[in-house]
Design a protein around this motif. Structure first.
Motif, short mmCIF file in Angstrom:
data_model
loop_
_atom_site.label_atom_id
_atom_site.label_comp_id
_atom_site.label_asym_id
_atom_site.label_seq_id
_atom_site.Cartn_x
_atom_site.Cartn_y
_atom_site.Cartn_z
N ALA A 33 0.73 -1.18 0.16
CA ALA A 33 0.02 -0.39 0.08
C ALA A 33 0.88 1.18 0.31
CB ALA A 33 -0.53 0.16 1.21
N SER A 37 -0.08 6.98 -5.72
CA SER A 37 -0.54 6.81 -7.14
C SER A 37 -1.08 8.00 -7.93
CB SER A 37 -2.08 6.07 -7.11
OG SER A 37 -3.00 5.14 -8.08
N LYS A 43 -5.33 6.71 -3.06
CA LYS A 43 -6.72 6.47 -2.87
C LYS A 43 -6.45 5.75 -1.23
CE LYS A 43 -3.76 2.74 -5.65
NZ LYS A 43 -4.46 1.92 -6.69
N MET A 44 -5.53 5.47 -0.78
CA MET A 44 -5.68 4.11 0.51
C MET A 44 -6.52 4.69 1.71
SD MET A 44 -4.58 0.81 0.03
CE MET A 44 -5.50 1.96 -1.41
N VAL A 54 -10.35 3.49 2.01
CA VAL A 54 -9.91 2.46 1.83
C VAL A 54 -8.81 1.04 2.45
CG1 VAL A 54 -8.81 1.44 -0.40
CG2 VAL A 54 -10.33 3.37 -0.51
N ASP A 127 -5.38 -2.15 -3.51
CA ASP A 127 -6.72 -1.39 -3.49
C ASP A 127 -7.30 -2.84 -4.40
OD1 ASP A 127 -5.05 -2.97 -5.81
OD2 ASP A 127 -4.35 -0.81 -6.43
N THR A 226 -10.48 -3.48 -9.72
CA THR A 226 -9.21 -3.65 -9.11
C THR A 226 -9.13 -2.17 -9.22
OG1 THR A 226 -7.03 -3.68 -9.07
CG2 THR A 226 -7.89 -3.62 -11.93
N MET A 227 -8.61 -1.32 -8.03
CA MET A 227 -8.92 0.26 -7.91
C MET A 227 -8.00 0.60 -8.65
SD MET A 227 -10.03 2.38 -4.50
CE MET A 227 -11.42 1.07 -4.11
N ASP A 228 -7.71 1.32 -9.93
CA ASP A 228 -6.84 1.75 -10.29
C ASP A 228 -7.24 3.55 -10.57
OD1 ASP A 228 -4.34 0.62 -10.13
OD2 ASP A 228 -5.22 -0.61 -11.61
N TYR A 233 -13.11 3.91 -7.86
CA TYR A 233 -12.83 3.98 -7.60
C TYR A 233 -14.46 4.42 -6.78
CZ TYR A 233 -13.69 7.46 -2.71
OH TYR A 233 -14.11 7.90 -1.69
#
Length: 278
Positions: A33, A37, A43-44, A54, A127, A226-228, A233
């Motif tokens: 983590a 990004s 994002k975390m 997240v 993520d 998957t969250m990119d 999100y």
């Protein structure tokens, strides 16, 4: 949706010159983590389940799923000041934290494993909020008992490792010996950023075991969890809220059943897949 088993659905490769080296018996779950990004900054730390970020959500899910097993869980983040936030969230969740190189993720994982005396690693990308916990537990228990393989994960029917897909359901397992072997073998930044790529790309050098994913999951080519990106999100937060954060509802079979009744969500996922192909 059945948990994968080591039957006919398993693809194995072993090096020609030997079986895997001797193994220790400590297996750690290491969760990768960071906040840096480029496509989805911080994002975390973004709120996902109400105000819970997240990272806290995925840590809570893993902790609950692994209860009673006694698995060591470590969050591996970077030494960058921005990732003080990752350490704060992880510590608040009761997690151990290891901080290492931002760019050399391979070295970070080696350091994290060594920091807790682990000889085997279950690698989780933070993520992947919808990580399948039954498969995670299966992977941990199977690899912990394994004495033959350097690497274990899941695959599509064409042999593509699950880490190279956009489904976001599965972790991967690797020995510390194998990670250290990669570090000695190459300085290529690709293999130091993508921790296990060298291993499954060189099956003649490593013993690999890949369990085939459920055909029902594979048949849903538009499925992306998957969250990119900001779009990932927003969609996944909406989906998690709609399912009430209920573990039974966010298992792959139930989740796909819900998505099949809300096909417009697949359209958004398909758009994100086309924009972010691996």
């Amino acid at each position: 949706m059945a948990t994968p088993t080591a039957t006919a659905t398993t693809m194995e490769t072993m090096p020609d010159n030997s079986k895997s080296a001797s193994r220790g018996e400590k297996t750690a779950i290491i969760i990768q983590a960071r906040t840096g990004s480029t496509r989805l900054s911080r994002k975390m730390a973004l709120p996902f389940d109400g105000d819970r970020p997240v990272l806290a959500v995925i840590l809570g899910r893993i902790t609950d799923a692994m209860a009673g097993i006694g698995a060591e869980i470590v969050v591996a983040t970077t030494t960058e000041e921005n990732d003080d936030l990752i350490e704060d969230i992880a510590s608040a969740s009761g997690m151990k934290v290891f901080r290492g190189s931002e760019r050399d993720v391979l070295d970070r994982f080696i350091g994290a494993a060594r920091s807790v005396g682990a000889n085997k690693v279950i690698r989780v990308c933070a993520d992947n909020v919808f990580l399948d916990m039954k498969s995670l537990r299966f992977l941990y228990e199977t690899f912990h008992a394994d004495r033959r393989h350097d690497y274990m994960s899941f695959r599509k029917s064409d042999g593509t490792p699950s880490i190279k897909t956009h489904y976001g359901f599965w972790a991967e397992a690797v020995t510390l010996d194998a990670l250290e072997k990669v570090a000695r073998a190459t300085d290529d930044p690709l293999y130091h950023e993508h921790v296990t790529n060298y291993i499954y790309s060189h099956p003649d050098m490593f013993g690999c075991c890949l369990h085939q994913i459920d055909p029902e999951v594979e048949s849903h080519e538009d499925l992306r969890l998957t969250m990119d990106t900001p779009e990932d999100y927003s969609l996944q937060r909406e989906l998690y809220a709609a399912l009430g954060g209920d573990e039974r509802q966010i298992e792959p079979e139930a989740l796909i059943k819900y998505l099949d009744m809300h096909c417009e969500l697949y359209t958004t996922m398909r758009r994100n897949i086309e924009s972010n192909s691996k």
